[in-house]
Design a protein around this motif. Structure first.
Motif, PDB file in Angstrom:
ATOM      1  N   VAL A 149       0.836  -1.203   0.000  1.00 20.65           N
ATOM      2  CA  VAL A 149       0.000   0.000   0.000  1.00 20.65           C
ATOM      3  C   VAL A 149       0.870   1.252   0.000  1.00 20.65           C
ATOM      4  CG1 VAL A 149      -1.642   1.346   1.373  1.00 20.65           C
ATOM      5  CG2 VAL A 149      -1.981  -1.117   1.088  1.00 20.65           C
ATOM      6  N   ILE A 150       1.937   1.258   0.809  1.00 24.52           N
ATOM      7  CA  ILE A 150       2.861   2.396   0.835  1.00 24.52           C
ATOM      8  C   ILE A 150       3.464   2.622  -0.546  1.00 24.52           C
ATOM      9  CG2 ILE A 150       5.107   3.175   1.703  1.00 24.52           C
ATOM     10  CD1 ILE A 150       4.384   1.868   4.385  1.00 24.52           C
ATOM     11  N   THR A 151       3.867   1.536  -1.198  1.00 25.37           N
ATOM     12  CA  THR A 151       4.466   1.645  -2.535  1.00 25.37           C
ATOM     13  C   THR A 151       3.486   2.246  -3.533  1.00 25.37           C
ATOM     14  OG1 THR A 151       5.849  -0.297  -2.074  1.00 25.37           O
ATOM     15  CG2 THR A 151       5.598   0.357  -4.379  1.00 25.37           C
ATOM     16  N   LEU A 152       2.266   1.748  -3.544  1.00 30.32           N
ATOM     17  CA  LEU A 152       1.251   2.269  -4.469  1.00 30.32           C
ATOM     18  C   LEU A 152       0.912   3.723  -4.159  1.00 30.32           C
ATOM     19  CD1 LEU A 152      -1.156  -0.802  -4.718  1.00 30.32           C
ATOM     20  CD2 LEU A 152       0.508  -0.029  -6.410  1.00 30.32           C
ATOM     21  N   SER A 153       0.853   4.067  -2.867  1.00 33.03           N
ATOM     22  CA  SER A 153       0.540   5.448  -2.476  1.00 33.03           C
ATOM     23  C   SER A 153       1.638   6.399  -2.920  1.00 33.03           C
ATOM     24  CB  SER A 153       0.358   5.532  -0.956  1.00 33.03           C
ATOM     25  OG  SER A 153      -0.696   4.707  -0.512  1.00 33.03           O
ATOM     26  N   CYS A 154       2.889   5.978  -2.781  1.00 36.38           N
ATOM     27  CA  CYS A 154       4.003   6.812  -3.233  1.00 36.38           C
ATOM     28  C   CYS A 154       3.976   6.980  -4.755  1.00 36.38           C
ATOM     29  CB  CYS A 154       5.338   6.201  -2.788  1.00 36.38           C
ATOM     30  SG  CYS A 154       5.677   6.343  -1.012  1.00 36.38           S
TER      31      CYS A 154
END
Length: 365
Positions: free
Chosen positions: A166-171
Motif C-alpha cells: 500500500v505504501i508503494t502504491l501510495s508513493c
C-alpha cells in the motif's frame, strides 16, 4: 527558512491541530485499553503510558533531525533494514511461529514497523529523482520495495507485507505515475490471486475463509470476527457506557486491547462515539495531505502520500476486521491499540512531517 532555535516562530509554523488530534486519539486509546484490561491490573496501561512517553520523545527527536536529513540517510537505513530482516528471519526467536520480534531486555521491538517509515523515506527519495513514468522504472520501484516486503512475508506477516504494498502504491500515486499502470497492476493482481492462494499458510487461508463465512468455524477461525461483531452491534447508538461493555469484560472478545480495540470502543461508546473516532482519523489524514500540498519539496509530497496511505490502510483494516468487513490481520489501530513499535514509528514519521512545516512562510489553514 526559520531558524530552529526560535521556539515562538517554530510553534507559529508547525501544525498544532494535527498534534492536538494525535493527543486526543492517544488518550482515547489509553481509556479503551484501561477498560479492556483493568480487571487484570494496570500493567497494560502503565506500559502504554511509557510507550507514549517514548513516542513523544521520538517525535521531538525526529522533528529536530528534520525530514531532509533523513532523506539523505534513507538508502543506508533501508540497507540496514534488509540486513536486520534477514538476520531476524534466520536467527530470531520464533513467537507463535513467526520471526517478527527483537528482544532487548524487557522490550520487544518489531523491525518491520520501523521499516514502514524507512520505506516511505526511501521511495520518496528514489521517485523524486527517477520518477515512475516508464515500465522499467516501475519495475525498479517494485524490486526496491519488494526486497523488504518479501522478507516480511516470509516471517510470516501477511498484514504488514500488504501495508508495504500500500505504501508503494501510495508513493507511486503521489509522484504522478500514469494511471494506466495502476489499472494494469489491478488486473495483474486479480490474475495472480490463484497463485498467491497457493503460497498462503493454512492458518492464513482459514482466516480468509472465516472472513467470507465466520460460521464455517465459529469456535475457531471465525470466533474472533463473530465476537467482535457482537461487541460492535451491542453498542447500538450511544454505547453501553465506559467500563460497561460485556464482551471484553467476560473475555468473549479476544485480544481486546490490541487487534480488536475498536470492538471494545464501539461497544462502550456506540455508533456516535465510533463516528467521532473515525472523524478524528479523517481530520488527521486531512492535515497530512495539507502539509503535502503546501510543501514545494517533491520528496515531502511523496513521503506524505506514502504515510497517509499507510495510516488509512491501518484504520480501514483494523476497523473493518472488527465489523467483519475485512479479514483478520492483526494490524494496529493507530494511536489507540496497545503496543510500542507502531506508536513510536508513527510518531517518528509525524515528527519528520512536522519538520517540513518549518520551510513554509507562514502557518496555513
Amino acid at each position: 527558512m526559520v531558524k530552529r532555535g526560535k521556539l515562538p516562530q517554530i510553534f507559529g509554523l508547525i501544525d498544532l491541530p494535527l498534534l492536538l488530534v494525535v493527543i486526543i486519539l492517544y488518550v482515547l486509546g489509553i481509556v479503551t485499553i484501561y477498560s479492556a484490561t483493568y480487571r487484570q491490573g494496570f500493567a497494560f496501561v502503565e506500559k502504554q503510558l511509557i510507550n507514549g512517553l517514548i513516542a513523544a520523545v521520538s517525535l521531538v527527536v525526529f522533528f529536530c533531525l528534520g525530514v531532509k536529513r533523513l532523506f539523505n540517510w534513507s538508502y543506508f537505513l533501508y540497507g540496514g533494514l534488509i540486513f536486520v530482516l534477514v538476520v531476524l528471519l534466520f536467527l530470531g526467536d520464533a513467537t507463535r511461529g513467526s520471526h517478527r520480534w527483537l528482544y532487548v531486555g524487557n522490550f520487544a521491538l518489531q523491525p518491520s514497523e520501523a521499516g514502514k517509515l524507512i520505506l516511505c523515506l526511501t521511495l520518496a527519495r528514489f521517485l523524486a529523482r527517477e520518477g515512475a513514468n516508464t515500465p522499467g522504472r516501475l519495475l525498479k520501484i517494485f524490486a526496491l520495495s519488494g526486497a523488504s516486503g518479501v522478507l516480511i512475508l516470509l516471517e510470516p506477516d501477511l498484514g504488514t507485507s500488504i501495508v508495504y504494498g500500500v505504501i508503494t502504491l501510495s508513493c507511486l500515486w503521489s509522484c504522478g505515475s500514469p494511471k494506466k499502470y495502476f489499472l494494469a497492476l489491478f488486473a495483474s493482481g486479480l490474475a495472480a490471486l490463484p497463485l498467491m492462494w497457493a503460497f498462503l499458510k493454512d492458518y492464513q487461508k482459514l482466516r480468509i475463509l472465516a472472513f467470507l463465512n465466520p460460521n464455517l468455524d465459529p469456535l475457531g477461525a471465525g470466533y474472533n470476527v463473530i465476537q467482535s461483531r457482537i461487541a460492535v452491534g451491542s453498542g447500538s447508538i450511544f454505547g453501553k457506557g465506559f467500563l460497561q461493555g460485556t464482551q471484553s469484560k467476560l473475555q468473549f472478545l479476544p485480544e481486546p486491547h490490541t487487534d480488536f480495540i475498536f470492538g471494545v470502543f464501539a461497544e462502550e461508546f456506540g455508533f456516535i462515539g465510533s463516528l467521532i473516532a473515525l472523524a478524528l482519523f479523517a481530520f488527521l489524514i486531512w492535515r497530512i495531505v495539507l502539509i503535502a500540498l503546501k510543501s514545494k519539496d517533491v520528496r515531502v509530497k511523496i513521503f506524505a502520500g506514502g504515510f497517509s496511505g499507510w495510516l488509512i490502510f491501518h484504520v480501514f483494516e483494523s476497523v473493518g476486521m472488527s465489523v467483519g468487513l475485512m479479514p483478520v490481520t492483526g494490524l494496529a489501530l493507530p494511536f489507540m491499540s496497545y503496543g510500542g513499535s507502531s506508536l513510536i514509528t508513527i510518531s517518528s514519521a509525524l515528527g519528520l512531517l512536522l519538520s517540513a512545516c518549518l520551510d513554509f512562510p507562514k502557518r496555513y489553514e
